[in-house]
Scaffold this motif. Structure first.
Motif, PDB file in Angstrom:
ATOM      1  N   VAL A   1      61.607   9.229  94.137  1.00 39.57           N
ATOM      2  CA  VAL A   1      60.382   9.338  93.335  1.00 39.57           C
ATOM      3  C   VAL A   1      59.193   9.710  94.218  1.00 39.57           C
ATOM      4  CG1 VAL A   1      58.715   8.013  91.980  1.00 39.57           C
ATOM      5  CG2 VAL A   1      61.155   7.798  91.506  1.00 39.57           C
ATOM      6  N   THR A   2      59.105   9.079  95.386  1.00 41.28           N
ATOM      7  CA  THR A   2      57.993   9.359  96.300  1.00 41.28           C
ATOM      8  C   THR A   2      58.033  10.801  96.786  1.00 41.28           C
ATOM      9  OG1 THR A   2      57.943   7.045  97.028  1.00 41.28           O
ATOM     10  CG2 THR A   2      56.899   8.663  98.466  1.00 41.28           C
ATOM     11  N   GLU A   3      59.234  11.301  97.112  1.00 40.23           N
ATOM     12  CA  GLU A   3      59.356  12.653  97.644  1.00 40.23           C
ATOM     13  C   GLU A   3      59.215  13.725  96.565  1.00 40.23           C
ATOM     14  OE1 GLU A   3      63.111  12.633  99.581  1.00 40.23           O
ATOM     15  OE2 GLU A   3      62.420  11.448 101.299  1.00 40.23           O
ATOM     16  N   ARG A   4      59.801  13.481  95.377  1.00 44.92           N
ATOM     17  CA  ARG A   4      59.831  14.516  94.337  1.00 44.92           C
ATOM     18  C   ARG A   4      58.580  14.484  93.451  1.00 44.92           C
ATOM     19  NH1 ARG A   4      65.251  16.064  93.525  1.00 44.92           N
ATOM     20  NH2 ARG A   4      66.216  16.102  95.609  1.00 44.92           N
ATOM     21  N   LEU A   5      58.048  13.306  93.196  1.00 41.19           N
ATOM     22  CA  LEU A   5      56.876  13.171  92.332  1.00 41.19           C
ATOM     23  C   LEU A   5      55.684  12.709  93.158  1.00 41.19           C
ATOM     24  CD1 LEU A   5      58.629  11.503  89.252  1.00 41.19           C
ATOM     25  CD2 LEU A   5      57.976  13.905  89.515  1.00 41.19           C
ATOM     26  N   SER A   6      55.520  11.391  93.239  1.00 42.21           N
ATOM     27  CA  SER A   6      54.423  10.803  94.004  1.00 42.21           C
ATOM     28  C   SER A   6      54.686   9.317  94.134  1.00 42.21           C
ATOM     29  CB  SER A   6      53.089  11.033  93.293  1.00 42.21           C
ATOM     30  OG  SER A   6      52.086  10.207  93.846  1.00 42.21           O
ATOM     31  N   TRP A   7      54.164   8.707  95.194  1.00 46.40           N
ATOM     32  CA  TRP A   7      54.319   7.255  95.344  1.00 46.40           C
ATOM     33  C   TRP A   7      53.655   6.502  94.202  1.00 46.40           C
ATOM     34  CZ3 TRP A   7      49.837   4.538  95.422  1.00 46.40           C
ATOM     35  CH2 TRP A   7      48.678   5.169  95.881  1.00 46.40           C
ATOM     36  N   HIS A   8      52.678   7.131  93.536  1.00 44.47           N
ATOM     37  CA  HIS A   8      51.995   6.469  92.409  1.00 44.47           C
ATOM     38  C   HIS A   8      53.004   6.022  91.345  1.00 44.47           C
ATOM     39  CE1 HIS A   8      47.938   7.624  93.786  1.00 44.47           C
ATOM     40  NE2 HIS A   8      48.505   8.762  94.176  1.00 44.47           N
ATOM     41  N   TRP A   9      54.070   6.807  91.163  1.00 43.01           N
ATOM     42  CA  TRP A   9      55.040   6.498  90.105  1.00 43.01           C
ATOM     43  C   TRP A   9      55.992   5.369  90.487  1.00 43.01           C
ATOM     44  CZ3 TRP A   9      54.176   7.767  85.359  1.00 43.01           C
ATOM     45  CH2 TRP A   9      53.336   8.856  85.106  1.00 43.01           C
ATOM     46  N   VAL A  10      56.013   4.976  91.738  1.00 46.34           N
ATOM     47  CA  VAL A  10      56.776   3.788  92.126  1.00 46.34           C
ATOM     48  C   VAL A  10      56.184   2.555  91.446  1.00 46.34           C
ATOM     49  CG1 VAL A  10      57.386   2.293  94.081  1.00 46.34           C
ATOM     50  CG2 VAL A  10      57.489   4.787  94.327  1.00 46.34           C
TER      51      VAL A  10
END
Length: 466
Positions: A173-182
């Motif tokens: 999620v951090t690599e493909r989207l953003s850490w915000h979505w964690v």
């Protein structure tokens, strides 16, 4: 009363499943598992994403503070949640606590600076601490004594999936989207968990309507703040390897002593029979297992040059062992829990002592996986047994206080021993020299648990959970 011997195990298991997942409690059971899974996913996922988070916010030098903020507020939430549950029951905390946690996810997930991230982490810790206590009070109020071993088995199992998929999912999620979505990705699960638990919580009132309100404990709030400050210092020190960190850890330990005298039942440090020894046992279990868990990757990567991926394998094996043993004890409700606790401590002591064959430079690294599987089996038996016995020996108006005391014992012992490990690393200068000393001390803690386990049976040691 013991479960009659003539009743087949299959019939007992069927009856337990009906109690857990029948129409009356199905939503509550699923909601409880989701609440615990939320905390587990947060614990497993945020650590993976944190390097990217602090790099993005430009605050690498403050790497430890998001963890410190969570730990400190979790202590306060644990204390206040326990008191709230004892006075008014778990109805409000079961809704407010996950709501605070969810608000913290949103605040952290939309952060554009370290200050906002720390506020979000503080809210998450506050909610997680109160929620952990409220869950145990709900178990005491809703589930019959005979099915509680199975409930605690489910609670333990709720950590397994997050342990297995939390770090890789967080990384993707951090690599493909953003850490915000964690953070933000968990918000819908919070809403679902609250919706499932709320109907059962709505029916709950004060723990004992005919009993007077539990008396206020003098200095309770101040002690909670002192404990939070002590845990903050220990958490910071545990992530440093310097002489200063060792000094800070020692000062924090001094600060924690008077706080613990207020927040824990009388007799914990003397292992008085019953609840005090149960609270101590929770700390011994957690302090031993989670401290080795924290340093095991360093042991394998630094001393034996394993990759970080391979160094994480024993942690997964330990989690699976924990889940398997917790599920097994849940299918055998007639077994005496204080004997299972002693067996758990024996397995934990054996697994931890075996790490003395792994930690030194001459050690055998492949032993880590089977040894930590053994320790995980011990935790699956021990943690569930402590939870069961604690509820069985607590009066209705004391479940919150005793549950919060056990959770505090867990948090504080773990923070203290991890900080001790950091101090040893600073003193010895290498993992190969420092970690064998730490492992020897942790083995001694587990052995103490073996010796005092019989004192957890209370006044009626022959009564089984049938």
């Amino acid at each position: 009363m013991s479960v009659p011997a003539e009743i087949p195990d299959s019939a007992v298991r069927t009856a337990v499943r009906t109690e857990l997942f029948g129409p009356a409690r199905r939503a509550t059971t699923i909601g409880l598992v989701l609440l615990i899974s939320l905390i587990a996913f947060e614990a497993m996922g945020v650590g993976t994403a944190m390097p990217a988070i602090v790099a993005d916010l430009g605050a690498v030098s403050h790497y430890a503070w998001p963890f410190v903020a969570f730990m400190a507020s979790a202590v306060i939430g644990t204390v206040l949640g326990g008191r709230w549950c004892d006075v008014a029951g778990p109805r409000v905390p079961l809704v407010v606590a996950p709501t605070l946690f969810g608000a913290g996810l949103i605040v952290a997930g939309t952060a554009d600076g370290m200050g906002q991230l720390l506020v979000g982490r503080f809210l998450q810790g506050l909610g997680a601490g109160a929620q952990g206590v409220a869950v145990y009070v709900l178990v005491a109020a809703v589930y019959p004594q005979r099915v509680r071993p199975a409930v605690f088995g489910l609670i333990s199992s709720a950590w397994v999936l997050p342990a297995l998929i939390g770090p890789p999912v967080s990384g993707i999620v951090t690599e493909r989207l953003s850490w915000h979505w964690v953070f933000l990705g968990l918000v819908p699960v919070v809403l679902l968990a609250v919706a499932l638990v709320a109907p059962a919580a709505r029916r709950l009132g004060p723990p004992d309507p005919g009993r007077a309100t539990p008396p206020a404990r003098r200095g309770f709030a101040l002690a909670a703040v002192g404990a939070a400050a002590g845990v903050s210092a220990l958490s910071w020190a545990s992530q440093q390897t310097s002489t200063l960190a060792a000094v800070v850890a020692a000062g924090a330990a001094v600060l924690l002593v008077p706080s613990m005298r207020r927040l824990l039942p009388v007799g914990v440090f003397r292992a008085r029979r019953g609840v005090p020894t149960l609270v101590a046992a929770r700390g011994l279990l957690a302090g031993t297992f989670f401290t080795v868990n924290s340093y095991l990757p360093l042991m394998l990567a630094d001393t034996h040059r394993w990759s970080l991926t391979m160094a994480g394998v024993p942690l997964l094996v330990g989690s699976l062992g924990w889940s398997a043993a917790a599920a097994w004890q849940g299918r055998h409700p007639g077994l005496a829990r204080h004997r299972l606790l002693r067996a758990g401590f024996c397995l934990l002591a054996a697994g931890t002592a075996g790490m003395l064959l792994v930690a030194p430079a001459w050690g055998v690294p492949w032993l880590a996986a089977p040894l930590w599987a053994l320790a995980g089996l011990g935790m699956g038996l021990g943690f569930s047994s402590v939870a069961y016995l604690l509820l069985a020996q607590s009066a209705p108006g004391e479940v919150g206080f005793h549950s919060s005391a056990a959770q505090l014992s867990d948090q504080l012992t773990t923070a203290l021993m991890i900080a001790v490990g950091g101090g040893l690393l600073a003193l010895f200068g290498s993992a190969a020299s420092a970690l064998p000393v730490l492992v020897a001390g942790l083995t001694a803690m587990a052995v103490i648990g073996v010796l005092v386990a019989g004192r957890t049976a209370g006044e009626h040691p022959d009564v089984n959970p049938g």
